[in-house]
Design a protein around this motif. Structure first.
Motif, PDB file in Angstrom:
ATOM      1  N   LEU A 119       0.855  -1.187   0.000  1.00  8.19           N
ATOM      2  CA  LEU A 119       0.000   0.000   0.000  1.00  8.19           C
ATOM      3  C   LEU A 119       0.885   1.229   0.000  1.00  8.19           C
ATOM      4  O   LEU A 119       1.785   1.347   0.818  1.00  8.19           O
ATOM      5  CB  LEU A 119      -0.899   0.017   1.241  1.00  8.19           C
ATOM      6  N   LYS A 120       0.645   2.113  -0.958  1.00  4.23           N
ATOM      7  CA  LYS A 120       1.348   3.382  -0.944  1.00  4.23           C
ATOM      8  C   LYS A 120       0.332   4.491  -0.775  1.00  4.23           C
ATOM      9  O   LYS A 120      -0.656   4.564  -1.505  1.00  4.23           O
ATOM     10  CB  LYS A 120       2.142   3.586  -2.229  1.00  4.23           C
ATOM     11  N   ALA A 121       0.550   5.341   0.233  1.00  4.95           N
ATOM     12  CA  ALA A 121      -0.323   6.483   0.450  1.00  4.95           C
ATOM     13  C   ALA A 121       0.352   7.700  -0.143  1.00  4.95           C
ATOM     14  O   ALA A 121       1.559   7.858  -0.030  1.00  4.95           O
ATOM     15  CB  ALA A 121      -0.558   6.682   1.943  1.00  4.95           C
ATOM     16  N   TRP A 126      -4.662   6.390  -2.746  1.00  5.80           N
ATOM     17  CA  TRP A 126      -4.053   5.129  -2.334  1.00  5.80           C
ATOM     18  C   TRP A 126      -3.674   4.330  -3.563  1.00  5.80           C
ATOM     19  O   TRP A 126      -4.419   4.284  -4.535  1.00  5.80           O
ATOM     20  CB  TRP A 126      -5.049   4.290  -1.527  1.00  5.80           C
ATOM     21  N   ALA A 127      -2.505   3.684  -3.501  1.00  4.95           N
ATOM     22  CA  ALA A 127      -2.128   2.771  -4.573  1.00  4.95           C
ATOM     23  C   ALA A 127      -1.897   1.408  -3.933  1.00  4.95           C
ATOM     24  O   ALA A 127      -0.980   1.242  -3.137  1.00  4.95           O
ATOM     25  CB  ALA A 127      -0.868   3.272  -5.273  1.00  4.95           C
ATOM     26  N   LEU A 128      -2.760   0.445  -4.257  1.00  2.00           N
ATOM     27  CA  LEU A 128      -2.609  -0.904  -3.726  1.00  2.00           C
ATOM     28  C   LEU A 128      -1.855  -1.732  -4.755  1.00  2.00           C
ATOM     29  O   LEU A 128      -2.229  -1.758  -5.929  1.00  2.00           O
ATOM     30  CB  LEU A 128      -3.974  -1.535  -3.433  1.00  2.00           C
ATOM     31  N   ASP A 129      -0.808  -2.391  -4.291  1.00  2.00           N
ATOM     32  CA  ASP A 129       0.082  -3.108  -5.200  1.00  2.00           C
ATOM     33  C   ASP A 129      -0.113  -4.612  -5.034  1.00  2.00           C
ATOM     34  O   ASP A 129       0.209  -5.179  -3.988  1.00  2.00           O
ATOM     35  CB  ASP A 129       1.525  -2.704  -4.877  1.00  2.00           C
ATOM     36  N   TYR A 130      -0.651  -5.252  -6.089  1.00  2.00           N
ATOM     37  CA  TYR A 130      -0.960  -6.680  -6.018  1.00  2.00           C
ATOM     38  C   TYR A 130       0.155  -7.542  -6.590  1.00  2.00           C
ATOM     39  O   TYR A 130      -0.024  -8.732  -6.813  1.00  2.00           O
ATOM     40  CB  TYR A 130      -2.281  -6.958  -6.743  1.00  2.00           C
ATOM     41  N   GLY A 131       1.303  -6.910  -6.852  1.00  2.00           N
ATOM     42  CA  GLY A 131       2.416  -7.651  -7.435  1.00  2.00           C
ATOM     43  C   GLY A 131       2.284  -7.748  -8.940  1.00  2.00           C
ATOM     44  O   GLY A 131       1.191  -7.547  -9.490  1.00  2.00           O
ATOM     45  N   ASN A 136      -3.768  -0.635  -8.187  1.00  2.00           N
ATOM     46  CA  ASN A 136      -5.147  -0.179  -8.302  1.00  2.00           C
ATOM     47  C   ASN A 136      -5.526   0.589  -7.046  1.00  2.00           C
ATOM     48  O   ASN A 136      -5.019   0.287  -5.975  1.00  2.00           O
ATOM     49  CB  ASN A 136      -6.060  -1.413  -8.478  1.00  2.00           C
ATOM     50  N   PRO A 137      -6.414   1.570  -7.153  1.00  2.00           N
ATOM     51  CA  PRO A 137      -6.787   2.301  -5.933  1.00  2.00           C
ATOM     52  C   PRO A 137      -7.682   1.519  -4.980  1.00  2.00           C
ATOM     53  O   PRO A 137      -7.793   1.881  -3.807  1.00  2.00           O
ATOM     54  CB  PRO A 137      -7.507   3.542  -6.465  1.00  2.00           C
ATOM     55  N   GLU A 138      -8.346   0.468  -5.445  1.00  2.00           N
ATOM     56  CA  GLU A 138      -9.236  -0.286  -4.556  1.00  2.00           C
ATOM     57  C   GLU A 138      -8.465  -1.407  -3.848  1.00  2.00           C
ATOM     58  O   GLU A 138      -7.536  -1.970  -4.397  1.00  2.00           O
ATOM     59  CB  GLU A 138     -10.390  -0.903  -5.359  1.00  2.00           C
ATOM     60  N   LEU A 139      -8.932  -1.723  -2.627  1.00  2.00           N
ATOM     61  CA  LEU A 139      -8.336  -2.846  -1.890  1.00  2.00           C
ATOM     62  C   LEU A 139      -9.241  -4.061  -2.037  1.00  2.00           C
ATOM     63  O   LEU A 139     -10.392  -4.040  -1.598  1.00  2.00           O
ATOM     64  CB  LEU A 139      -8.164  -2.484  -0.413  1.00  2.00           C
ATOM     65  N   HIS A 140      -8.734  -5.093  -2.690  1.00  2.00           N
ATOM     66  CA  HIS A 140      -9.498  -6.330  -2.872  1.00  2.00           C
ATOM     67  C   HIS A 140      -8.799  -7.455  -2.123  1.00  2.00           C
ATOM     68  O   HIS A 140      -7.619  -7.706  -2.348  1.00  2.00           O
ATOM     69  CB  HIS A 140      -9.621  -6.677  -4.357  1.00  2.00           C
ATOM     70  N   ILE A 141      -9.543  -8.108  -1.233  1.00  2.00           N
ATOM     71  CA  ILE A 141      -8.937  -9.137  -0.394  1.00  2.00           C
ATOM     72  C   ILE A 141      -9.824 -10.383  -0.368  1.00  2.00           C
ATOM     73  O   ILE A 141     -10.912 -10.403  -0.943  1.00  2.00           O
ATOM     74  CB  ILE A 141      -8.708  -8.624   1.041  1.00  2.00           C
ATOM     75  N   LEU A 142      -9.317 -11.388   0.354  1.00  2.00           N
ATOM     76  CA  LEU A 142      -9.980 -12.677   0.373  1.00  2.00           C
ATOM     77  C   LEU A 142     -10.699 -12.886   1.707  1.00  2.00           C
ATOM     78  O   LEU A 142     -10.169 -12.546   2.760  1.00  2.00           O
ATOM     79  CB  LEU A 142      -8.918 -13.760   0.165  1.00  2.00           C
ATOM     80  N   LEU A 143     -11.887 -13.470   1.639  1.00  2.00           N
ATOM     81  CA  LEU A 143     -12.689 -13.755   2.828  1.00  2.00           C
ATOM     82  C   LEU A 143     -12.006 -14.802   3.712  1.00  2.00           C
ATOM     83  O   LEU A 143     -11.414 -15.760   3.202  1.00  2.00           O
ATOM     84  CB  LEU A 143     -14.051 -14.280   2.368  1.00  2.00           C
TER      85      LEU A 143
END
Ligand code: HEC
Ligand SMILES: [Cu+2]
Length: 391
Positions: A119-121, A126-131, A136-143
């Motif tokens: 995560l870079k602020a 916000w910049a979320l880095d998924y590798g 992407n600006p959105e945070l997508h995670i796993l349940l």
């Protein structure tokens, strides 16, 4: 919309059970423990406050003396009473400390095998880095799986806050910080019909999260926002957290946002990058001045530089401005633009250039065919510069 100025005060996606609920839905493994502890301490305080304040008023009236009466005191030591009011509350204090410390240590100890997302602020987004270059600006995670955020700031102190997860941590420039959480409520998806209708209503501009209350992929979301005042657009520093049920679902999303879809014209993708990757926080497209110059009419114009020289804003100049912003600084602006080296692919930069062309009259004249194959920037810039010189 998040990245740009926002005129809605509360773009909340979080669900409150009712008007009288103090907190949003509990959506992580921390949430229940957090709320239970909070309410236990709050009610304990109330429990002590009422008899203490009650005695205070009672004695104040009971021992009231007429004006001018001599103050006299014959209070003596009362060992059992003093022991009682010292020892009894200290049990409560110790309990608060133990539960609080346990909870804190739990939050600071990332479980083995947690999914790591960068995560870079930055001011202001916000910049979320998924590798693999997927940002992407959105945070997508796993349940039901622990997620770790490895966080850094590119300018000032920001702070990540996800109310539904009861998770919060400062992001400090010059060092890495981390936080983790495990979501236990999945994001619902709206129906295809609802999504289509929203897309139609939204038009071409940046996605309006406030208006629709779901992402442009149709997911209901939790809020993530900055909770450390960081400058003018601090209040617009918000994004969506989406919790996917399955790994396949999450991977499908990552794949979908990772690069320009083959059927999408570069200028459209460029506009998306402009709003998603933080350019909009500093560059307007309507001619107004933000932290940096507006993109309106930039392409093809002659730019005055801080060192007194000038340069024509062609593809090469824009490309270098994005990768090496400090190389040529526009006169009258601070050299605060972050470099996007390694964060935008050549095709991304191509697309941004294509978008800038649509914002400029000289760009429209030399517009490249939108269905042009994805090519290396270097070769493309070359040919485009030639066309440019012919004007
Ligand atoms: C933190 C604010 C900030 C962000 C974010 C930012 N820029 Fe900039 N940018 C500036 C400033 C300030 C300047 C003018 C000073 C300079 O040339 O470095 C500038 C200059 C430029 C220029 C040269 C413009 C001209 O008028 O000649 C381009 C092109 C540019 N930025 C593109 C981008 C793109 C594309 C992004 C997003 C991927 C972006 N910038 C993100 C602040 C920012
Ligand atoms: Cu901030």
């Amino acid at each position: 919309m998040f990245a740009t100025m926002n005129n809605m005060p509360f773009p909340l996606g979080d669900q409150f059970a009712s008007k009288f609920t103090w907190f949003p839905e509990q959506a992580s493994t921390f949430a229940k423990e957090n709320d239970d502890l909070f309410f236990a301490i709050t009610w304990l305080c109330v429990l002590f406050f009422i008899p203490i304040a009650g005695c205070l008023f009672y004695f104040a009236f009971k021992y009231k003396k007429p004006k001018g009466a001599k103050a006299e005191s014959n209070t003596a030591h009362n060992t059992p009473l003093e022991l009682a009011w010292s020892i009894l509350p200290s049990f409560f204090l110790v309990a608060m400390f133990v539960y609080g410390a346990q909870s804190y240590l739990n939050r600071r100890t990332v479980p083995e095998g947690a999914n790591d997302i960068g995560l870079k602020a930055f001011k202001w987004g916000w910049a979320l880095d998924y590798g693999g270059g997927v940002i992407n600006p959105e945070l997508h995670i796993l349940l039901d799986e622990p997620t770790k955020l490895s966080m850094r700031s590119s300018d000032v102190i920001h702070s990540v806050f996800i109310p539904a997860f009861r998770a919060k941590k400062d992001v400090v420039p010059g060092r890495y910080n981390y936080m983790w959480f495990e979501a236990n409520v999945a994001s619902e998806q709206v129906s295809q019909a609802e999504l289509e209708a929203a897309k139609k209503a939204n038009g071409d501009g940046p996605w309006d999260y406030d208006e629709h209350q779901f992402t442009s992929d149709g997911y209901k979301f939790f809020d993530l926002y900055c909770t450390e005042y960081c400058g003018k657009n601090h209040s617009a520093m918000q994004t969506a957290v989406v919790v996917h049920r399955t790994q396949e679902d999450l991977e499908a999303w990552i794949k979908q946002v990772s690069a320009r879809p083959t059927d999408q014209p570069p200028a459209v993708w460029g506009e998306k990058l402009y709003s998603q990757r933080g350019c909009a926080g500093c560059h307007s497209v309507d001619g107004s001045k933000r932290v940096g110059p507006s993109f309106k009419g930039t392409y093809g114009s002659v730019r005055p530089l801080a060192d007194g020289t000038t340069v024509k804003a062609d593809e090469n100049y824009i490309n270098r401005s994005i990768l090496y912003p400090k190389e040529k600084v526009v006169a009258g602006y601070p050299p605060v633009m972050p470099s996007y080296q390694g964060q935008l692919s050549p095709d991304d930069i191509d697309s941004i250039i294509a978008y800038l062309k649509t914002l400029s009259d000289s760009g429209k004249a030399t517009v490249t065919p939108s269905d042009e194959a994805k090519t290396d920037t270097a070769t493309k810039t070359d040919t485009a510069t030639k066309t440019d010189n012919e004007n």
